[in-house]
Scaffold this active site. Structure first.
Site, PDB file in Angstrom:
ATOM      1  N   ARG A  77       0.852  -1.189   0.000  1.00  0.00           N
ATOM      2  CA  ARG A  77       0.000   0.000   0.000  1.00  0.00           C
ATOM      3  C   ARG A  77       0.883   1.233   0.000  1.00  0.00           C
ATOM      4  O   ARG A  77       1.679   1.426   0.915  1.00  0.00           O
ATOM      5  CB  ARG A  77      -0.903  -0.015   1.240  1.00  0.00           C
ATOM      6  CG  ARG A  77      -1.687   1.271   1.489  1.00  0.00           C
ATOM      7  CD  ARG A  77      -2.536   1.132   2.742  1.00  0.00           C
ATOM      8  NE  ARG A  77      -3.317   2.319   3.027  1.00  0.00           N
ATOM      9  CZ  ARG A  77      -3.057   3.202   3.995  1.00  0.00           C
ATOM     10  NH1 ARG A  77      -2.019   3.025   4.799  1.00  0.00           N
ATOM     11  NH2 ARG A  77      -3.842   4.241   4.185  1.00  0.00           N
ATOM     12  N   HIS A 121      -2.857  10.854   1.201  1.00  0.00           N
ATOM     13  CA  HIS A 121      -2.300  10.618   2.537  1.00  0.00           C
ATOM     14  C   HIS A 121      -1.680  11.941   3.012  1.00  0.00           C
ATOM     15  O   HIS A 121      -0.475  12.056   3.232  1.00  0.00           O
ATOM     16  CB  HIS A 121      -1.287   9.473   2.497  1.00  0.00           C
ATOM     17  CG  HIS A 121      -1.029   8.823   3.833  1.00  0.00           C
ATOM     18  ND1 HIS A 121      -1.170   7.470   4.052  1.00  0.00           N
ATOM     19  CD2 HIS A 121      -0.644   9.346   5.026  1.00  0.00           C
ATOM     20  CE1 HIS A 121      -0.860   7.184   5.314  1.00  0.00           C
ATOM     21  NE2 HIS A 121      -0.538   8.311   5.926  1.00  0.00           N
ATOM     22  N   GLU A 166      -7.317   8.200   6.679  1.00  0.00           N
ATOM     23  CA  GLU A 166      -7.620   8.806   7.972  1.00  0.00           C
ATOM     24  C   GLU A 166      -8.094  10.260   7.890  1.00  0.00           C
ATOM     25  O   GLU A 166      -7.409  11.170   8.384  1.00  0.00           O
ATOM     26  CB  GLU A 166      -6.393   8.740   8.893  1.00  0.00           C
ATOM     27  CG  GLU A 166      -5.882   7.336   9.146  1.00  0.00           C
ATOM     28  CD  GLU A 166      -4.775   7.282  10.194  1.00  0.00           C
ATOM     29  OE1 GLU A 166      -4.313   8.338  10.639  1.00  0.00           O
ATOM     30  OE2 GLU A 166      -4.391   6.167  10.585  1.00  0.00           O
ATOM     31  N   ASN A 294      -6.987   1.454  10.089  1.00  0.00           N
ATOM     32  CA  ASN A 294      -5.671   1.668  10.695  1.00  0.00           C
ATOM     33  C   ASN A 294      -5.862   1.608  12.200  1.00  0.00           C
ATOM     34  O   ASN A 294      -6.705   2.321  12.752  1.00  0.00           O
ATOM     35  CB  ASN A 294      -5.105   3.036  10.323  1.00  0.00           C
ATOM     36  CG  ASN A 294      -4.782   3.144   8.842  1.00  0.00           C
ATOM     37  OD1 ASN A 294      -4.858   2.138   8.105  1.00  0.00           O
ATOM     38  ND2 ASN A 294      -4.412   4.327   8.398  1.00  0.00           N
ATOM     39  N   TYR A 296      -3.861   1.420  16.101  1.00  0.00           N
ATOM     40  CA  TYR A 296      -2.638   1.480  16.903  1.00  0.00           C
ATOM     41  C   TYR A 296      -2.880   1.256  18.384  1.00  0.00           C
ATOM     42  O   TYR A 296      -2.137   0.554  19.049  1.00  0.00           O
ATOM     43  CB  TYR A 296      -1.933   2.826  16.682  1.00  0.00           C
ATOM     44  CG  TYR A 296      -1.365   2.941  15.287  1.00  0.00           C
ATOM     45  CD1 TYR A 296      -0.111   2.446  15.006  1.00  0.00           C
ATOM     46  CD2 TYR A 296      -2.109   3.485  14.242  1.00  0.00           C
ATOM     47  CE1 TYR A 296       0.417   2.493  13.718  1.00  0.00           C
ATOM     48  CE2 TYR A 296      -1.597   3.530  12.949  1.00  0.00           C
ATOM     49  CZ  TYR A 296      -0.338   3.038  12.708  1.00  0.00           C
ATOM     50  OH  TYR A 296       0.172   3.071  11.437  1.00  0.00           O
ATOM     51  N   GLU A 361      -3.203  -0.420   8.230  1.00  0.00           N
ATOM     52  CA  GLU A 361      -2.025  -0.037   9.014  1.00  0.00           C
ATOM     53  C   GLU A 361      -2.140  -0.628  10.412  1.00  0.00           C
ATOM     54  O   GLU A 361      -3.199  -0.543  11.032  1.00  0.00           O
ATOM     55  CB  GLU A 361      -1.902   1.489   9.195  1.00  0.00           C
ATOM     56  CG  GLU A 361      -1.467   2.250   7.988  1.00  0.00           C
ATOM     57  CD  GLU A 361      -1.330   3.748   8.261  1.00  0.00           C
ATOM     58  OE1 GLU A 361      -1.058   4.142   9.417  1.00  0.00           O
ATOM     59  OE2 GLU A 361      -1.509   4.530   7.305  1.00  0.00           O
TER      60      GLU A 361
HETATM   61  C1  GBH Z   1      -1.155   6.839  11.035  1.00  0.00           C
HETATM   62  O1  GBH Z   1      -1.758   7.814  11.802  1.00  0.00           O
HETATM   63  C2  GBH Z   1      -0.778   7.441   9.724  1.00  0.00           C
HETATM   64  O2  GBH Z   1      -1.658   7.017   8.694  1.00  0.00           O
HETATM   65  C3  GBH Z   1       0.644   7.185   9.330  1.00  0.00           C
HETATM   66  O3  GBH Z   1       1.005   8.025   8.284  1.00  0.00           O
HETATM   67  C4  GBH Z   1       1.521   7.352  10.544  1.00  0.00           C
HETATM   68  O4  GBH Z   1       2.881   7.300  10.227  1.00  0.00           O
HETATM   69  C5  GBH Z   1       1.180   6.257  11.503  1.00  0.00           C
HETATM   70  O5  GBH Z   1      -0.181   6.242  11.792  1.00  0.00           O
HETATM   71  C6  GBH Z   1       1.940   6.334  12.812  1.00  0.00           C
HETATM   72  O6  GBH Z   1       1.642   7.492  13.499  1.00  0.00           O
HETATM   73  O7  GBH Z   1      -2.622  10.722  20.879  1.00  0.00           O
HETATM   74  O8  GBH Z   1      -2.150   8.893  22.404  1.00  0.00           O
HETATM   75  O9  GBH Z   1      -4.434   9.525  22.002  1.00  0.00           O
HETATM   76  C7  GBH Z   1      -2.158   7.422  13.086  1.00  0.00           C
HETATM   77  C8  GBH Z   1      -2.641   8.609  13.840  1.00  0.00           C
HETATM   78  C9  GBH Z   1      -2.526   7.587  16.003  1.00  0.00           C
HETATM   79  C10 GBH Z   1      -3.843   9.552  15.576  1.00  0.00           C
HETATM   80  C11 GBH Z   1      -3.177   7.476  17.348  1.00  0.00           C
HETATM   81  C12 GBH Z   1      -4.478   9.388  16.893  1.00  0.00           C
HETATM   82  C13 GBH Z   1      -4.174   8.690  19.128  1.00  0.00           C
HETATM   83  C14 GBH Z   1      -3.147   8.314  20.134  1.00  0.00           C
HETATM   84  N1  GBH Z   1      -3.335   8.302  15.053  1.00  0.00           N
HETATM   85  N2  GBH Z   1      -3.570   8.764  17.817  1.00  0.00           N
HETATM   86  S1  GBH Z   1      -3.087   9.442  21.457  1.00  0.00           S
END
Ligand code: GBH
Length: 459
Positions: A77, A121, A166, A294, A296, A361
């Protein structure tokens, strides 16, 4: 023995984004984007880092693709940089910009890797920001025109087209709290941006479909929003508000239900929503074949006034507290809780049925323990924490599939260490280490681990 086997045909791959890896910021007629401007604005990006060179992928794509093939990736991707294709955002197409993605696509196909395109993006052409960016309705139409231009060149070879990455980040971080480009801090602007991003998606999805695109989708970063205290009514209200502003504000209109009433009511308290016109919701509901997710980290909230620190969610300051992350954290300070991924996938599968899902992601930033001394004897960089993170989240994804979720694939973020937006190069998400002085790539332990996962189609 493979304990957690994934379905036949499960898509295994990796993801990147143009501004984070390409470099070559002024080459072959590329125009400036809002991230060029933002990264040059003092105080916005860690130590003034920019994407000018990044991983120099623009020149090294062939070797990078060969490396992907070596790792056994089935899919890749990447995003197309709008300012390479239309340097002014609108107006004439720059063929040399398209040439790059043409070469990249052919190279991927020659190596048997399925390209998955992201059309946006976050690198909006600066000229469009000068006329309001995503707060301006016309940006949505320019986006659809640009999408058609890219499809016109690559549509004969690329099956899977996703519009936005996003939009939550583009709108809330770009126009709401200003942590991302273009750095505006205005609640009204954030909601205008939400709507115009969704409108741009809908117009582009419709146009791509009409042009013959096989699979059309969008990537969101939906949140698993949890209450601090499961027995608290105030916390339940906070969950509903944050879920509305993060998830339902995108997913409901995308799937044909229109904006949720409670969300519209919240928005109306901050801005007159006259930017939502009759017929817009119908455009946004253009059918999609695939939803990219995505993921995390989970989000824990309580129903009480938040502390200091600007919340990314406009209008929640007086009623919602975002809990500080606890337990094991990544190098971003994000909480590691794989079960949250299972919950989130199940919830989306349940509330928005019939929509195939793909994890576009997932990954973690961890410091490379041997990075300062260079790779170890085996040529790998030890990143045991990342292996554990990926292993945990893949088990969580497997669990969701076992519970009936239609999850089609998994793309790790990221192939390479890269420009981590406001954090610059100090945070490393790659399964492949990048030495920014030499541009040398070194697969980390996680890359070798992932190679085996792919080969076995499981864990
Ligand atoms: C993605 O964004 C992006 O698509 C990518 O480009 C980027 O490199 C990757 O993730 C890593 O960052 O602030 O502790 O509450 C993710 C963005 C991550 C935004 C989690 C909101 C909340 C965590 N998101 N964040 S916190």
């Amino acid at each position: 023995m493979t304990e957690f086997r994934f379905p036949e045909g499960f898509v295994w791959g990796a993801a990147t984004a143009a501004y984070q890896i390409e470099g070559a910021a002024t080459e072959d007629g590329r125009g400036p984007s809002i991230w060029d401007t933002f990264s040059r604005t003092p105080g916005k990006v860690f130590q003034g880092h920019t994407g000018d060179v990044a991983c120099d992928h623009y020149h090294r794509y062939a070797a990078d693709v060969a490396m992907m093939a070596d790792l056994g990736l089935k899919a890749y991707r990447f995003s197309v940089a709008w300012p390479r294709i239309r340097p002014d955002g609108t107006g004439p197409v720059n063929p040399r910009g398209l040439d790059f993605y043409d070469r990249l696509t052919d190279c991927l196909l020659q190596h048997g890797i399925d390209p998955i395109v992201t059309l946006y993006h976050w690198d909006l052409p600066q000229t469009l920001q000068d006329t309001g960016g995503w707060t301006d309705r016309e940006t949505a139409e320019h986006f659809a025109d640009y999408a058609v231009a890219v499809h016109g060149r690559l549509g004969d070879r690329i099956r899977t087209w996703t519009t936005l990455n996003e939009p939550w980040c583009s709108a809330y971080l770009g126009y709401g709290n200003g942590v991302h480009a273009p750095g505006e801090q205005d609640a009204g602007a954030a909601f205008r941006a939400v709507h115009h991003l969704l409108l741009g998606h809908g117009l582009a999805a419709r146009a791509l479909r009409a042009a013959g695109a096989e699979v059309v989708g969008i990537t969101l970063n939906p949140a698993d929003v949890r209450p601090a205290d499961p027995d608290s009514a105030a916390d339940a209200d906070a969950v509903r508000l944050v879920d509305g502003l993060h998830n339902r504000i995108f997913l409901d209109p995308l799937t044909g239900a229109g904006y949720p009433e409670d969300v519209l009511e919240h928005v109306s308290r901050l801005v007159e929503p006259d930017f939502i016109r009759d017929g817009d919701e119908k455009v946004i509901a253009a059918p999609i074949d695939l939803l990219g997710i995505n993921f995390y980290s989970p989000t824990y909230v309580a129903g009480r006034p938040g502390g200091a620190g600007a919340s990314a969610y406009p209008g929640t300051e007086g009623s919602v507290e975002f809990l500080p992350p606890t337990g094991p954290l990544t190098d971003m300070g994000w909480m590691i809780e794989p079960a949250a991924l299972t919950r989130l996938l199940e919830r989306i599968g349940r509330d928005y049925p019939g929509l195939p899902l793909i994890i576009t992601e997932n990954g973690g930033a961890f410091p490379d323990k041997t990075a300062t001394e260079g790779p170890d004897d085996t040529g790998w960089v030890a990143d045991t924490d990342r292996v554990a993170y990926l292993d945990g989240h893949l088990r969580a994804a497997h669990e969701a599939i076992a519970r009936g979720v239609d999850l089609r694939g998994y793309l790790v973020w990221s192939l390479l260490d890269n420009f981590e937006w406001a954090e610059g190069y100090r945070k490393r998400f790659g399964i492949v280490h990048v030495d920014y002085l030499t541009q040398r790539r070194t697969p980390k332990e996680s890359a070798r681990w992932y190679q085996e996962v792919i080969a076995r189609n499981g864990l």
